[in-house]
Design a protein around this motif. Structure first.
Motif, mmCIF file in Angstrom:
data_model
loop_
_atom_site.group_PDB
_atom_site.id
_atom_site.type_symbol
_atom_site.label_atom_id
_atom_site.label_comp_id
_atom_site.label_asym_id
_atom_site.label_seq_id
_atom_site.Cartn_x
_atom_site.Cartn_y
_atom_site.Cartn_z
ATOM 1 N N TRP A 165 -4.238 -5.441 11.337
ATOM 2 C CA TRP A 165 -5.035 -7.242 11.284
ATOM 3 C C TRP A 165 -6.001 -6.594 10.357
ATOM 4 N N LEU A 192 -3.893 -5.700 6.878
ATOM 5 C CA LEU A 192 -3.528 -7.071 6.441
ATOM 6 C C LEU A 192 -4.150 -7.672 6.086
ATOM 7 N N LEU A 234 -1.016 -9.060 0.041
ATOM 8 C CA LEU A 234 -0.275 -8.946 0.633
ATOM 9 C C LEU A 234 1.260 -7.780 1.182
ATOM 10 N N GLN A 240 -0.462 -4.332 1.133
ATOM 11 C CA GLN A 240 -0.942 -4.115 2.575
ATOM 12 C C GLN A 240 -0.095 -3.657 4.305
ATOM 13 N N MET A 241 0.929 -5.142 3.205
ATOM 14 C CA MET A 241 2.407 -4.566 4.593
ATOM 15 C C MET A 241 2.587 -3.684 4.251
#
Length: 433
Positions: free
Chosen positions: A325, A328, A355, A358-359
């Motif tokens: 978390w 992300l 994003l 990051q994923m």
């Protein structure tokens, strides 16, 4: 050498000391969260594990992360680090080495949370060598050492992915292969709560970790000239506070009681989550990140238990889910004026690009850390005639079976003496005619 060089070097060394002192927090947290019969073992293996991590980091870890003659996958120089100083940076390279070594030690300690109360001591030793040389340094190079994820603009300021997710995925591999502790699950699949022996230890451990986290996050500025470390410390504290509060409130609302371990884990999850984003988000976002982390740790721990995965130290929910978390969250909340790495987040008009990066970082890190850890532990299980202690040794406790002495010798000596006296009193030979 300038005055700024000395001040920055001193700041980095202070950060290193705080991060190393976090090992004391983990000793209290882990020992307090487990049974008394394993307390001495947990304390001892934490110290020798940090010793192994230190030597391996000096020999190869630092070079694999920051070595200049490497490639997109791994660095290939600066092995057996000499500590020589140059004027190429505004701080001592030796101080930087110690700071980075402290991070490697923390990642290993997180990984060992999945081994708690049932792994052989020899397994800790061998896996420490593997994790400290072949798992953590490679992930760290990808993100911090100029590797392929760094080239994509992966945001992870102080290690939600590099340290926490990497350690958590190794812990997951271990707890799957070791299987649950004796008495954790009933035949119908329901779980028993194997209470830790000292909540005060656990709370004190969390407080030490909270303080040490200022070295973790604020120390990662590697300098003091612009005062930015104060902003990072503020974000760190806000997220931890929000995580503790949200975890306590959700446990109170769902369970009817405000569960102390959940609240403590909420504080830690807030710290883990903000570790990636502390330099990239505004203060209001730090609070939101902490609140969501506190909720995740509550529901995550329940999910892990439902899946019959025995995670004594909550490494998967605290460091794993919160690490995901937190990583992300920068893809959502990274502010344009703070995004010194990568691009602004979705809520600031940056779209889905950051994003997505990051994923991608979360996915490849989780797969790599889990896969290498699982393969290594599975091979050890076959070669070493198992990686778990015997049933008798587990019931006896690892203090005695692995080390030959109790962490609480008076407590157990008194119990043994009481048991012996009861046998004498109730013996059929001890009757009066």
């Amino acid at each position: 050498m300038t005055e700024l060089f000395f001040v920055n070097s001193l700041w980095i060394m202070l950060g290193a000391i705080l991060v190393i002192f976090m090992q004391g927090g983990f000793i209290l947290l882990e020992a307090g969260s487990t049974r008394m019969k394993n307390a001495g073992h947990i304390a001892g293996k934490t110290i020798f594990s940090f010793g192994i991590a230190s030597i391996i980091f000096w020999a190869v870890g630092y070079g694999f992360i920051f070595g200049s003659n490497g490639n997109f996958f791994v660095g290939m120089s600066d092995f057996f680090y000499s500590g020589e100083e140059t004027l190429e940076t505004s701080y001592s390279k030796a101080a930087f080495f110690v700071f980075q070594l402290a991070f490697a030690g923390i990642a290993l300690t997180i990984a060992f949370g999945g081994f708690a109360e049932r792994a052989k001591l020899s397994v800790y030793l061998i896996f420490a060598l593997i994790f400290s040389s072949l798992i953590y340094p490679i992930v760290a190079h990808w993100i911090w050492g100029g590797g392929w994820l760094a080239e994509h603009g992966k945001q992870d300021f102080a290690g939600s992915t590099v340290v926490h997710l990497t350690g958590a995925m190794a812990a997951l591999a271990a707890t799957i292969l070791l299987k649950p502790r004796i008495g954790k699950y009933n035949k119908d699949g329901t779980a028993n709560n194997l209470h830790g022996h000292n909540q005060v230890f656990t709370a004190l451990g969390v407080l030490i970790l909270w303080i040490g986290w200022f070295g973790f996050n604020a120390g990662s500025t590697l300098g003091v000239e612009d005062g930015f470390f104060g902003f990072i410390a503020l974000n760190t504290n806000l997220s931890a506070a929000a995580g503790a509060i949200s975890a306590l409130l959700i446990s109170w609302a769902i369970m009817g009681k405000s569960d102390v371990p959940t609240m403590l884990n909420g504080a830690l999850s807030g710290l883990v989550a903000i570790t990636a984003s502390c330099a990239f988000v505004e203060t209001w976002a730090a609070v939101v990140i902490g609140i969501i982390a506190g909720l995740l740790v509550f529901y995550g721990a329940r999910l892990v238990e439902k899946l019959q995965i025995d995670d004594p130290i909550f490494a998967l929910s605290v460091h794993g889910l919160a690490g995901v978390w937190g990583t992300l969250s920068t893809g959502l909340f990274a502010a344009p004026e703070l995004a010194s790495v990568g691009k602004p987040g979705l809520f600031y008009g940056g779209g889905l690009e950051q994003l997505g990066v990051q994923m991608m970082g979360v996915t490849v890190t989780a797969i790599f850390s889990f896969a290498v850890s699982f393969i290594a532990l599975y091979a050890m299980k076959k070669v070493m005639n198992g990686i778990r202690v015997t049933k008798e040794e587990e019931l006896m406790g690892l203090d005695l079976s692995e080390h030959g002495s109790y962490g609480y010798p008076e407590e157990f000596t008194n119990k043994e003496q009481k048991s012996s006296n009861e046998l004498v009193v109730h013996s059929p030979l001890n009757t009066q005619s």
